[in-house]
Design an enzyme around this catalytic site. Structure first.
Site, PDB file in Angstrom:
ATOM      1  N   GLY A  12       0.835  -1.205   0.000  1.00 57.95           N
ATOM      2  CA  GLY A  12       0.000   0.000   0.000  1.00 57.95           C
ATOM      3  C   GLY A  12       0.864   1.247   0.000  1.00 57.95           C
ATOM      4  N   ASP A  13       0.220   2.391  -0.179  1.00 59.63           N
ATOM      5  CA  ASP A  13       0.897   3.700  -0.198  1.00 59.63           C
ATOM      6  C   ASP A  13       1.952   3.804  -1.296  1.00 59.63           C
ATOM      7  OD1 ASP A  13      -0.526   4.303   2.199  1.00 59.63           O
ATOM      8  OD2 ASP A  13       0.968   3.161   3.313  1.00 59.63           O
ATOM      9  N   LYS A  16      -0.500   5.276  -5.709  1.00 53.44           N
ATOM     10  CA  LYS A  16      -1.536   4.948  -6.701  1.00 53.44           C
ATOM     11  C   LYS A  16      -2.363   6.168  -7.048  1.00 53.44           C
ATOM     12  CE  LYS A  16      -3.271   1.775  -4.004  1.00 53.44           C
ATOM     13  NZ  LYS A  16      -2.224   1.660  -3.017  1.00 53.44           N
ATOM     14  N   GLY A  40      -6.317   6.091   1.860  1.00 50.73           N
ATOM     15  CA  GLY A  40      -6.427   7.550   1.840  1.00 50.73           C
ATOM     16  C   GLY A  40      -5.401   8.148   0.929  1.00 50.73           C
ATOM     17  N   HIS A  41      -5.789   9.195   0.223  1.00 53.99           N
ATOM     18  CA  HIS A  41      -4.775   9.937  -0.497  1.00 53.99           C
ATOM     19  C   HIS A  41      -5.100  11.417  -0.461  1.00 53.99           C
ATOM     20  CE1 HIS A  41      -7.541   8.359  -3.631  1.00 53.99           C
ATOM     21  NE2 HIS A  41      -7.565   9.621  -3.981  1.00 53.99           N
ATOM     22  N   GLN A 223      -4.890  -0.086  -0.931  1.00 50.96           N
ATOM     23  CA  GLN A 223      -3.875  -0.936  -0.285  1.00 50.96           C
ATOM     24  C   GLN A 223      -2.974  -1.603  -1.338  1.00 50.96           C
ATOM     25  OE1 GLN A 223      -7.350  -1.584   1.168  1.00 50.96           O
ATOM     26  NE2 GLN A 223      -6.857   0.157   2.433  1.00 50.96           N
ATOM     27  N   THR A 298      -1.408   8.594   5.666  1.00 56.78           N
ATOM     28  CA  THR A 298      -2.421   9.628   5.378  1.00 56.78           C
ATOM     29  C   THR A 298      -3.630   9.458   6.289  1.00 56.78           C
ATOM     30  OG1 THR A 298      -1.909   8.985   3.102  1.00 56.78           O
ATOM     31  CG2 THR A 298      -3.450  10.776   3.355  1.00 56.78           C
ATOM     32  N   THR A 299      -3.944   8.210   6.618  1.00 55.11           N
ATOM     33  CA  THR A 299      -5.143   7.956   7.410  1.00 55.11           C
ATOM     34  C   THR A 299      -4.865   8.048   8.907  1.00 55.11           C
ATOM     35  OG1 THR A 299      -5.996   6.576   5.649  1.00 55.11           O
ATOM     36  CG2 THR A 299      -7.003   6.244   7.794  1.00 55.11           C
ATOM     37  N   THR A 300      -3.703   7.537   9.348  1.00 59.48           N
ATOM     38  CA  THR A 300      -3.452   7.464  10.793  1.00 59.48           C
ATOM     39  C   THR A 300      -2.286   8.337  11.242  1.00 59.48           C
ATOM     40  OG1 THR A 300      -2.013   5.568  10.420  1.00 59.48           O
ATOM     41  CG2 THR A 300      -4.310   5.074  10.954  1.00 59.48           C
ATOM     42  N   ASP A 332      12.596   9.960  -7.276  1.00 59.14           N
ATOM     43  CA  ASP A 332      13.354  11.153  -6.871  1.00 59.14           C
ATOM     44  C   ASP A 332      13.761  11.123  -5.397  1.00 59.14           C
ATOM     45  OD1 ASP A 332      10.574  11.405  -6.448  1.00 59.14           O
ATOM     46  OD2 ASP A 332      10.799  13.556  -6.097  1.00 59.14           O
TER      47      ASP A 332
HETATM   48  P1  IMP Z   1      -7.023  -2.551   8.382  1.00 60.82           P
HETATM   49  O1  IMP Z   1      -7.167  -2.597   6.900  1.00 60.82           O
HETATM   50  O2  IMP Z   1      -7.388  -1.232   8.984  1.00 60.82           O
HETATM   51  O3  IMP Z   1      -7.722  -3.693   9.049  1.00 60.82           O
HETATM   52  O4  IMP Z   1      -5.461  -2.749   8.716  1.00 60.82           O
HETATM   53  C1  IMP Z   1      -4.797  -3.986   8.459  1.00 60.82           C
HETATM   54  C2  IMP Z   1      -3.375  -3.740   7.982  1.00 60.82           C
HETATM   55  O5  IMP Z   1      -3.398  -3.099   6.716  1.00 60.82           O
HETATM   56  C3  IMP Z   1      -2.566  -2.814   8.898  1.00 60.82           C
HETATM   57  O6  IMP Z   1      -1.204  -3.222   8.867  1.00 60.82           O
HETATM   58  C4  IMP Z   1      -2.692  -1.454   8.226  1.00 60.82           C
HETATM   59  O7  IMP Z   1      -1.617  -0.606   8.539  1.00 60.82           O
HETATM   60  C5  IMP Z   1      -2.665  -1.868   6.768  1.00 60.82           C
HETATM   61  N1  IMP Z   1      -3.351  -0.912   5.881  1.00 60.82           N
HETATM   62  C6  IMP Z   1      -4.667  -0.735   5.724  1.00 60.82           C
HETATM   63  N2  IMP Z   1      -4.920   0.242   4.825  1.00 60.82           N
HETATM   64  C7  IMP Z   1      -3.720   0.681   4.391  1.00 60.82           C
HETATM   65  C8  IMP Z   1      -3.318   1.650   3.412  1.00 60.82           C
HETATM   66  O8  IMP Z   1      -4.126   2.321   2.758  1.00 60.82           O
HETATM   67  N3  IMP Z   1      -1.980   1.787   3.246  1.00 60.82           N
HETATM   68  C9  IMP Z   1      -1.057   1.058   3.916  1.00 60.82           C
HETATM   69  N4  IMP Z   1      -1.387   0.139   4.823  1.00 60.82           N
HETATM   70  C10 IMP Z   1      -2.704  -0.054   5.059  1.00 60.82           C
END
Ligand code: IMP
Length: 384
Positions: A12-13, A16, A40-41, A223, A298-300, A332
């Protein structure tokens, strides 16, 4: 373009959002197909700066229809907040539609996500605590409430009463917290239903009509492949499939229609939350990548774990997704580094393997085998 799926090929991240944003201009329909507001973006454009978690970024292009597909779990409060954030700043959201089959994140899902994480102690997954896991668990256990249910109020009340009985038993008897009120949730969700009603559609029909008209459709992933519950680092994964296969299940478009599958990878790796990551750098190089690239969720807002590019994991990802192309982002960030490493194999108990093991015990023991190259040490961000 016909149908293209844009998929995260790491944890993820991968950036995208940027690629989707570039391609959305050429699409007529953009569909989000998995996850929920755990993704999140940030989008910065002529309208201002936006933090989007559910609404596809195609929303900024006039003439692009945006669909939140059946494979997404929706927290209606978040979705309504995003719609009003966009409308307040003059973005037309009249082309945003929501699948009646998408499941809802309910207040007990977010509550239980937090309580379950606390109870895992040192084994916590590091979820985003947005209720994603509990909502998908209920979907599979056939205890979910779907977006379409918001429009059938009598049946909704009956179902909510039935479901809350067991949820409240868990909340009070297992976790010792207060029970939730059926009436409060019912009236809140009826209000959400009224606000969302004009957007709730049988989106599979909309999509098949778009296919009949030969309109370019983009399936927007959330993700990344290594967080897939089947192929990722289970149990340190998310709860819906971020894979190309998931793009069909979460949108209602059949696999034969998807013509290209673009995997997005960063030029290095990052991961948020727990679970093995063979190329993680816990040293100064890792810190410097984090600071240079501002690698915070971005989300947490959590700091992301950073490491070298993992070609073993990416090859695995390319296979399980049938990638037809790859987009490498954030090159970069590496501009100033004198030496670069690429992981081309894992050393496991004295042997070099070139596959991504299913077992997290094995993966945790894997030592990366690196190919080392000199850095280019010049600016690349202007290159187009
Ligand atoms: P959940 O999807 O909130 O249940 O989290 C499960 C796992 O997926 C955790 O390790 C999160 O940090 C990771 N995760 C969920 N969404 C994202 C994302 O958008 N980017 C990166 N990691 C994510």
């Amino acid at each position: 373009m016909s149908v293209i799926a844009v998929i995260g090929a790491q944890w993820g991240d991968e950036g995208k959002g940027k690629i989707v944003d570039l391609l959305a201009e050429k699409a007529r329909v953009v569909v989000r197909f998995s996850g929920g507001d755990n993704a999140g973006h940030t989008v910065i454009n002529q309208y201002g700066e936006f933090g989007l978690h559910i609404i596809p970024s195609g929303i900024f292009y006039p003439g692009v229809t945006c669909i939140v597909g059946n494979g997404v779990v929706i927290n209606p409060e978040i979705l309504i907040g995003e719609i009003s954030q966009l409308e307040q700043r003059g973005v037309d959201t009249g082309r945003l539609f929501i699948s009646d089959r998408a499941h809802l994140i309910m207040p007990y899902h977010t509550l239980l996500d937090g309580l379950e994480e606390e109870s895992r102690g040192g084994n916590a997954i590091g979820t985003t605590r947005k209720g994603i896991g509990p909502a998908f668990a209920d979907k599979t256990a056939r205890l979910g409430i779907r977006v379409g249910d918001l429009l059938e109020k009598e049946a909704l009340l009956k179902r909510l009463r039935f479901i809350l009985e067991s949820k409240n038993a868990i909340l009070t008897r297992v976790y010792g917290v207060k029970p939730l009120s059926v009436d409060e949730i019912y009236s809140r969700y009826c209000r959400y239903g009224e606000l969302l009603a004009p957007r709730i559609r049988e989106t599979v029909v909309m999509l098949s009509e778009a296919l009949d008209r030969n309109e370019p459709i983009m399936l927007e992933g959330a993700q990344g492949a290594l967080l897939d519950p089947d192929f990722g680092t289970y149990p340190y994964t998310t709860s819906s499939s971020p894979l190309a296969g998931g793009s069909c299940l979460g949108s209602g478009i059949g696999p034969k229609q998807v013509k290209s599958i673009l995997g997005v990878v960063k030029a290095y790796c990052t991961r948020v939350g727990g679970g093995p990551m063979p190329t993680e750098l816990t040293d100064e190089t890792g810190d410097s990548i984090r600071e240079l690239a501002h690698e915070y969720g971005t989300t947490t807002g959590r700091p992301r774990r950073c490491g070298w590019f993992d070609a073993v994991a990416t090859r695995f990802s390319a296979r399980v997704n049938s990638l037809t192309g790859i987009a490498i982002t954030r090159l970069d960030v590496l501009d100033t580094l004198p030496r670069l490493k690429i992981c081309t194999g894992y050393k496991l108990e004295g042997e070099v393997i070139n596959y991504f093991p299913a077992s997290i015990t094995a993966l945790s023991k894997c030592q990366p085998v690196y190919e080392e190259l000199p850095g280019w040490q010049s600016a690349t961000s202007h290159i187009r």
